[in-house]
Design an enzyme around this catalytic site. Structure first.
Site, PDB file in Angstrom:
ATOM      1  N   LYS A  14       0.697  -1.125  -0.073  1.00  0.00           N
ATOM      2  CA  LYS A  14      -0.102   0.054  -0.077  1.00  0.00           C
ATOM      3  C   LYS A  14       0.704   1.226  -0.025  1.00  0.00           C
ATOM      4  O   LYS A  14       0.729   2.162  -0.657  1.00  0.00           O
ATOM      5  CB  LYS A  14      -0.748  -0.094   1.066  1.00  0.00           C
ATOM      6  CG  LYS A  14      -2.060  -0.908   1.120  1.00  0.00           C
ATOM      7  CD  LYS A  14      -2.869  -0.826   2.337  1.00  0.00           C
ATOM      8  CE  LYS A  14      -2.136  -1.038   3.785  1.00  0.00           C
ATOM      9  NZ  LYS A  14      -1.484  -2.457   4.002  1.00  0.00           N
ATOM     10  N   ARG A  89     -11.265   1.448   9.005  1.00  0.00           N
ATOM     11  CA  ARG A  89     -10.961   0.159   9.574  1.00  0.00           C
ATOM     12  C   ARG A  89     -12.319  -0.636   9.597  1.00  0.00           C
ATOM     13  O   ARG A  89     -12.172  -1.571  10.027  1.00  0.00           O
ATOM     14  CB  ARG A  89     -10.037   0.181  10.411  1.00  0.00           C
ATOM     15  CG  ARG A  89      -8.844   0.514   9.770  1.00  0.00           C
ATOM     16  CD  ARG A  89      -7.505  -0.153  10.764  1.00  0.00           C
ATOM     17  NE  ARG A  89      -6.287   0.482  10.136  1.00  0.00           N
ATOM     18  CZ  ARG A  89      -5.322  -0.550   9.943  1.00  0.00           C
ATOM     19  NH1 ARG A  89      -5.603  -1.779   9.982  1.00  0.00           N
ATOM     20  NH2 ARG A  89      -4.401  -0.132   9.472  1.00  0.00           N
ATOM     21  N   ARG A 128      11.234  -7.715   4.427  1.00  0.00           N
ATOM     22  CA  ARG A 128      10.980  -6.372   5.015  1.00  0.00           C
ATOM     23  C   ARG A 128      11.856  -6.156   6.320  1.00  0.00           C
ATOM     24  O   ARG A 128      12.383  -5.265   6.828  1.00  0.00           O
ATOM     25  CB  ARG A 128       9.667  -5.710   4.938  1.00  0.00           C
ATOM     26  CG  ARG A 128       9.828  -4.215   5.361  1.00  0.00           C
ATOM     27  CD  ARG A 128       8.306  -3.640   5.035  1.00  0.00           C
ATOM     28  NE  ARG A 128       7.545  -4.198   6.064  1.00  0.00           N
ATOM     29  CZ  ARG A 128       6.287  -3.564   6.087  1.00  0.00           C
ATOM     30  NH1 ARG A 128       5.660  -2.841   5.042  1.00  0.00           N
ATOM     31  NH2 ARG A 128       5.473  -3.966   7.094  1.00  0.00           N
ATOM     32  N   ARG A 134      11.708  -3.433  12.289  1.00  0.00           N
ATOM     33  CA  ARG A 134      10.419  -3.588  12.807  1.00  0.00           C
ATOM     34  C   ARG A 134      10.042  -4.873  13.400  1.00  0.00           C
ATOM     35  O   ARG A 134      10.327  -5.772  12.469  1.00  0.00           O
ATOM     36  CB  ARG A 134       9.188  -3.208  11.781  1.00  0.00           C
ATOM     37  CG  ARG A 134       8.929  -1.692  11.697  1.00  0.00           C
ATOM     38  CD  ARG A 134       7.705  -1.434  10.690  1.00  0.00           C
ATOM     39  NE  ARG A 134       6.432  -2.099  11.125  1.00  0.00           N
ATOM     40  CZ  ARG A 134       5.391  -2.023  10.532  1.00  0.00           C
ATOM     41  NH1 ARG A 134       5.419  -1.097   9.478  1.00  0.00           N
ATOM     42  NH2 ARG A 134       4.484  -2.560  10.895  1.00  0.00           N
ATOM     43  N   ARG A 146      -1.372 -10.605  12.219  1.00  0.00           N
ATOM     44  CA  ARG A 146      -1.826  -9.343  11.725  1.00  0.00           C
ATOM     45  C   ARG A 146      -2.560  -9.798  10.365  1.00  0.00           C
ATOM     46  O   ARG A 146      -3.396  -8.784  10.094  1.00  0.00           O
ATOM     47  CB  ARG A 146      -0.364  -8.663  11.399  1.00  0.00           C
ATOM     48  CG  ARG A 146       0.220  -8.134  12.676  1.00  0.00           C
ATOM     49  CD  ARG A 146       1.492  -7.529  12.243  1.00  0.00           C
ATOM     50  NE  ARG A 146       1.625  -6.447  11.381  1.00  0.00           N
ATOM     51  CZ  ARG A 146       2.727  -6.215  10.545  1.00  0.00           C
ATOM     52  NH1 ARG A 146       3.714  -7.012  10.618  1.00  0.00           N
ATOM     53  NH2 ARG A 146       2.760  -5.221   9.582  1.00  0.00           N
TER      54      ARG A 146
END
Length: 190
Positions: A14, A89, A128, A134, A146
């Site tokens: 995104k 959301r 990633r 992260r 997630r």
């Protein structure tokens, strides 16, 4: 004015696509994550309020998020449109966003969802995680959770936008430019 809700599970691309579309169509990219970080970092009243919920591990109430969003939209009323990333959301948020845009004489034109198989998402996020720092991108169990939460939360939004004939699923697998081209075909058809 073109207003798009860009959706997809974690790792769907995104952020990358929002940057490309922002440039191509001269749209403003509004990421709720970036918005929260900005308000918290600058210790605005809304930022302090949002942080008070986040510090307790609670979701920031819709009214706080909507106030931040409204302020951001009002900063850029002269723009050619918006890409909303990370919002809405919930159905209530989708309704609030519709009301906000209508109050500005506009509307949400499309919800474009990047569709990517779970195994590809897991692979992308683990990759990633090697460079992002992260922690939530480094643990496969956390990643799968997630993704699961994303589907649980967003299924109702998919139906909301389908009822309005504004839902567009786009294949999110391929090169960045191929995916941008697929999304562009949707935008160009609006």
């Amino acid at each position: 004015m073109i207003n798009i809700v860009l959706f997809g599970p974690p790792g769907a691309g995104k952020g990358t696509q929002a940057e490309n579309l922002k440039e191509k169509y001269d749209l403003k990219h509004i990421s709720t994550g970036d918005m929260f970080r900005h308000h918290i970092q600058n210790q605005t009243e809304l930022g302090k309020l949002a942080k008070s919920y986040m510090d307790k591990g609670e979701l920031v109430p819709d009214e706080v998020t909507i106030k931040m969003l409204k302020a951001k939209v009002e900063e850029h009323l002269d723009s050619k449109g918006f890409i909303f990333d990370g919002f809405p959301r919930t159905k209530a948020q989708a309704e609030s966003l519709s009301e906000l845009m209508q109050s500005k004489g506009s509307q949400i034109d499309a919800m474009i969802a990047l569709e990517v198989p779970d195994e590809v998402l897991v692979e992308r996020l683990l990759e990633r995680g090697k460079t992002s720092g992260r922690k939530d991108d480094s643990n496969e169990e956390v990643i799968r959770n997630r993704i699961k939460v994303y589907y649980e939360e967003t299924e109702v939004l998919k139906e909301f936008y389908k009822k309005e004939d504004k839902y567009y699923g786009v294949n999110g697998v391929g090169s960045i430019s191929e995916i941008t081209d697929r999304i562009s075909k949707v935008i160009d058809s609006l």
